[in-house]
Design a protein around this motif. Structure first.
Motif, mmCIF file in Angstrom:
data_model
loop_
_atom_site.group_PDB
_atom_site.id
_atom_site.type_symbol
_atom_site.label_atom_id
_atom_site.label_comp_id
_atom_site.label_asym_id
_atom_site.label_seq_id
_atom_site.Cartn_x
_atom_site.Cartn_y
_atom_site.Cartn_z
ATOM 1 N N ILE A 84 0.841 -1.195 0.000
ATOM 2 C CA ILE A 84 0.000 0.000 0.000
ATOM 3 C C ILE A 84 0.881 1.251 0.000
ATOM 4 O O ILE A 84 2.071 1.197 0.312
ATOM 5 C CB ILE A 84 -0.934 0.038 1.225
ATOM 6 N N VAL A 86 1.081 5.395 1.336
ATOM 7 C CA VAL A 86 0.547 6.290 2.368
ATOM 8 C C VAL A 86 0.916 7.729 2.037
ATOM 9 O O VAL A 86 1.857 7.996 1.278
ATOM 10 C CB VAL A 86 1.099 5.917 3.762
ATOM 11 N N ARG A 91 -1.372 8.149 6.362
ATOM 12 C CA ARG A 91 -2.695 7.602 6.101
ATOM 13 C C ARG A 91 -2.664 6.816 4.790
ATOM 14 O O ARG A 91 -2.005 7.236 3.834
ATOM 15 C CB ARG A 91 -3.738 8.722 5.991
ATOM 16 N N GLU A 92 -3.370 5.698 4.773
ATOM 17 C CA GLU A 92 -3.390 4.880 3.561
ATOM 18 C C GLU A 92 -4.059 5.629 2.413
ATOM 19 O O GLU A 92 -5.147 6.185 2.560
ATOM 20 C CB GLU A 92 -4.155 3.565 3.802
ATOM 21 N N GLN A 120 -2.556 7.929 -6.770
ATOM 22 C CA GLN A 120 -3.045 7.740 -5.407
ATOM 23 C C GLN A 120 -4.016 8.869 -5.062
ATOM 24 O O GLN A 120 -3.849 9.994 -5.513
ATOM 25 C CB GLN A 120 -1.887 7.767 -4.396
ATOM 26 N N THR A 131 -8.733 -1.582 3.861
ATOM 27 C CA THR A 131 -7.819 -1.091 2.830
ATOM 28 C C THR A 131 -8.575 -1.061 1.508
ATOM 29 O O THR A 131 -9.270 -2.016 1.168
ATOM 30 C CB THR A 131 -6.589 -2.012 2.706
#
Length: 256
Positions: A84, A86, A91-92, A120, A131
């Motif tokens: 993932i 961030v 924060r994701e 993103q 997620t």
């Protein structure tokens, strides 16, 4: 011998050559040939690598005829550590997988550098307990969602968590990235049935072991506003259930 058959079947399923598998095991290609012909067997360390590579238990690899009986899809898989991205506040982010990126995603979803190269973004009002990943739709199989719609999915850790009748983005070894309404028959026959809301597309089945990732649809983003007179309505659950029954009957007839 089941072990030799399983090694050959799993290698072919991953579209790997004997040389490629040999490289991962640190062996000569001729040794892989011997494994698959039943002339030799891997050592314990080799079996461990095969289990990790094919995401399979040692018991299933040694004693279960996968080609004839299918994978034991209902077994709990090891929890996969997702790659993932961030933001600066840790924060994701939601990673965006566009239509053009879908093919590369099959090979790069576990690669941090590849994942960080994708767009993103953040969305409000989503639970912080999951997620998320975003996938851009192609084709018209899930009308009224049109091509270009972005579906936001929450990661599903285990296949047995799939709820029949709900929509999911599935990443599969055979079909790539697909968005379908899914019916879970894993306990019955180790398979999922994937159904399009557009009745022009026939449902089809996918073996549990072919599924690499599952994302439950939670939201979508679209620049297309449905017209109230639009006749492109999704099939009802009753209609979809009937389609599933017809598909299973066709498969039964073909097998007999």
């Amino acid at each position: 011998m089941v072990l030799s058959k399983n090694i050959r079947f799993l290698r072919n399923q991953r579209q790997m050559t004997q040389a490629e598998l040999a490289e991962k095991l640190g062996l000569q290609r001729t040794m892989i040939s011997a494994y698959e012909d039943g002339r030799s067997e891997p050592k314990l360390s080799g079996l461990s690598v095969l289990c990790d590579l094919f995401q399979i238990s040692l018991e299933e690899l040694l004693y279960h005829d996968i080609e004839a009986l299918g994978r034991k899809a209902t077994q709990k898989k090891d929890i996969k550590i997702l790659t993932i991205a961030v933001d600066k506040d840790d924060r994701e982010n939601i990673t965006m997988v566009g239509q053009k990126a879908s093919a590369g995603y099959l090979n790069g979803f576990a690669d941090r550098e590849y994942m960080e190269s994708l767009p993103q973004f953040q969305l409000p009002n989503l639970s912080q307990q999951a997620t998320y990943r975003a996938f851009e739709l192609s084709g018209d199989s899930m009308l009224p969602l049109v091509p270009g719609t972005v579906v936001i999915g929450a990661y599903v850790e285990q296949l047995d968590e799939i709820k029949s009748g709900k929509t999911y983005v599935l990443v599969t070894a055979t079909e790539g990235v697909v968005y379908k309404r899914v019916f879970n028959y894993l306990e019955e026959n180790g398979k999922l049935y994937l159904v399009s809301d557009n009745e022009q597309y026939k449902p089809y089945e996918v073996k549990g072991e072919e599924v690499l990732e599952v994302w439950e649809a939670k939201a979508f983003i679209s620049t297309d506003f449905p017209h109230p007179k639009d006749k492109s309505q999704p099939a009802t659950l009753d209609e979809i259930s009937q389609m599933i029954l017809e598909l299973k009957e066709e498969i039964r007839k073909l097998k007999s």
